[in-house]
Design a protein around this motif. Sequence first.
Motif, PDB file in Angstrom:
ATOM      1  N   LYS A 565       0.815  -1.214   0.000  1.00  0.00           N
ATOM      2  CA  LYS A 565       0.000   0.000   0.000  1.00  0.00           C
ATOM      3  C   LYS A 565       0.849   1.265   0.000  1.00  0.00           C
ATOM      4  O   LYS A 565       0.323   2.364  -0.064  1.00  0.00           O
ATOM      5  N   GLY A 566       2.154   1.110   0.100  1.00  0.00           N
ATOM      6  CA  GLY A 566       3.046   2.264   0.110  1.00  0.00           C
ATOM      7  C   GLY A 566       4.482   1.820  -0.038  1.00  0.00           C
ATOM      8  O   GLY A 566       4.774   0.628  -0.201  1.00  0.00           O
ATOM      9  N   GLU A 567       5.400   2.773   0.045  1.00  0.00           N
ATOM     10  CA  GLU A 567       6.806   2.513  -0.287  1.00  0.00           C
ATOM     11  C   GLU A 567       7.698   2.173   0.907  1.00  0.00           C
ATOM     12  O   GLU A 567       8.855   1.801   0.724  1.00  0.00           O
ATOM     13  N   HIS A 643       4.984  -0.620   5.153  1.00  0.00           N
ATOM     14  CA  HIS A 643       4.228  -1.213   4.050  1.00  0.00           C
ATOM     15  C   HIS A 643       4.750  -2.567   3.590  1.00  0.00           C
ATOM     16  O   HIS A 643       4.053  -3.278   2.863  1.00  0.00           O
ATOM     17  N   LEU A 729      -0.053   1.975  -6.177  1.00  0.00           N
ATOM     18  CA  LEU A 729       0.542   2.548  -4.970  1.00  0.00           C
ATOM     19  C   LEU A 729       0.081   3.992  -4.821  1.00  0.00           C
ATOM     20  O   LEU A 729       0.133   4.745  -5.799  1.00  0.00           O
TER      21      LEU A 729
END
Length: 729
Positions: A565-567, A643, A729
């Motif tokens: 869901k993210g970096e 994440h 993302l």
Amino acid sequence: MKIRRNDDDPFGPRNSVQQTRANSKVQVQQVLDRVKADGRDSLTAPEGRLVCDAYGVPVPKEAVATSAQDAVQKAESMGFPVVLKIVSPDILHKTEAGGVIVGVSSGQAVADGYEQILANAKSYKADARIDGVQVQQMLKGGTEVIIGAVTDGSFGKLVAFGLGGVLVEVLKDITFRLAPANREDALSMLDGIQAAEMLKGVRGSEPVDREALADIIAKVSQLVTDFPEISELDLNPVFATARDATAADVRIVVDFNAKPASQTRSQEEIVAGMNRIMRPDTVAVIGASAEEGKIGNSVMKNLINGGYKGTIHPIHPKADTILGLKTYRSVKDVPGPVDVAVFAIPAQFVAAALTECGEKGVAGAVLIPSGFAETGNDAGQLELQEIGRRYNIRLMGPNIYGFYYMAKNLCATFCTPFDVQGQAALSSQSGGIGMAIIGFSRSTKMGVSAIVGLGNKSDIDEDDLLAFFEQDDSTKVIAQHCEDLKDGRSFAEAARRVSKKKPVIVLKAGRTSAGAKAASSHTGALAGNDRIYEDVFKQCGVIRARSLRQLLEFARGVPILPTPKGENVVIITGAGGSGVLLSDSVVDNGLSLMAMPDDLDAAFRKFIPPFGAAGNPVDITGGEPPVTYQNTIRLGLEDERIHALILGYWHTIITPPMVFARNVVEVRDEMRAKGFEKPIVASLAGDVEVEEASQYLYDHGIPAYAYSTELPVEVLGAKYRWARGAGLL
């Protein structure tokens, strides 16, 4: 205030030239018509200026002088300093001919320069036609870049960007995108070169006007799309400043004999044909045999023993039955329709049998026999292609091992039957690579939805498979090995569409063997084959594998990892050495090692010994009991700022390998039940017990590798590249 154009309009109000696209095309066509009438293959600089003006590409003030005095008057009217350039349709490389003088700052210097340029040109090419000398306003300051375009034999029109001036030859720092390139593509090119930081301003210099550069890239891209006869184009250098970007020199090469783009089938036609081939109700085996050791015997056994539930028709000129099935002399004698025919006969008999398939209305031919283009028999392969076109038979091969499609328990191959169903569809151009795919899939219990051999690719190729697997519910990831792409543009268009839904992984062989082709422009000379593949794959969202092992591991691991869901990536490790190597792999794979917030750092420190290290990596040390792993992993999963997790395990007596593996799965399941699900990969270092522990983790949906800190991060990096390309993302 700068006015920015609409993303889809390369002819917006940014530049002074305010023509519609239709008028612009008329102006350029008039220039090209004159060039064609003269029998030339390149434009002069003034003609290039007209093309730039028509498409709104900024260029300096300039004029053509036909005498020394004329040159002086034109220079004085536009202001010193100026640049003098030879104007000749017979001299493309002006600098090499001594046809360029820069920084001319007085009338006398202009007059002297004019005469010197003419003398140099005559010395360089005595019979060259001289139209005059171009007097051009000299640009000052800015970063020199190159914007260009080339025509690739597989991908067609490509637009290019890199450092300009002499640096383009020395550093070869250039990137490519398919044309027409949109605004997002154009902006990505500015970040796609190694010297991207120079454009952002270094050592006190101002950053360049990115929008101005992207605007020129988009317009050049549209120009070469509108006019396929433009084979190569250079704007070099383009002077980019904080306020604008201006092309100081333009070079355009044309090819009026260029072949038109090949006609491709519609998406609906491709899918309909591929469905009949990959999901047939009826299969004919041409060359079926009852004799052990024959390819026709192996194909028959695989179809029967593999569990295929459709109808099988052996084709043999003499036998009455083969393996208990009624045999027909010709495919034309088979009652009812035949979806696909598998060929297991010598090459010299294939054309006649294929013609009979056409007369029967067979949808597809699986051409196992070798002895065609791969051995120099191009004429034989062309004959098969002509028969295929005449009867609308899709051809798979020749020179292949066949294919597997597990949803139908279909083993249309002479290789061993395959019975481990999974979600990965794999294809290979090479039979040897196909064997490796089969072996790896079986050994790792990866499971496949399909394995397809493409061989010589006389017809069906990678983009046909992409179209089929895109709508195949049993396939979640597509992995392809190729040595070339016969229609790179069709592949790119399919890959761009499919990769939004399913990961597309490609191993392109031969990436070090193809050098730059002979070309007339800087851009063309720098268009090394593999650089184009690299950039087009990136543009289309394709995950590129660097080795066969990577291709297989990506196909195995990417589909089982949840989409991040993210970096923010966090490493939790029991060994400092592993943490350092894992950190290196994070950087190498374009991942972001999360900067640990103070409160989260304090939370991790509650679970680790004082001599451990929080931060990122979180080093819990090797002497900790299983509960330390459990607590830190649980924290990593429940904190929404994190994440993805990378686990580095070190074999200890206190926390044995299988204890670690079971605890990781237990915590993962516990947190997943609470709604926390993130990608987890693991690296295990230790004695041979770590192999069993790695397999246990993989069996439970956590990609894990013994003795490697690179592979788990590479798999996670591949998942991230897909998620970014798909806009998730």
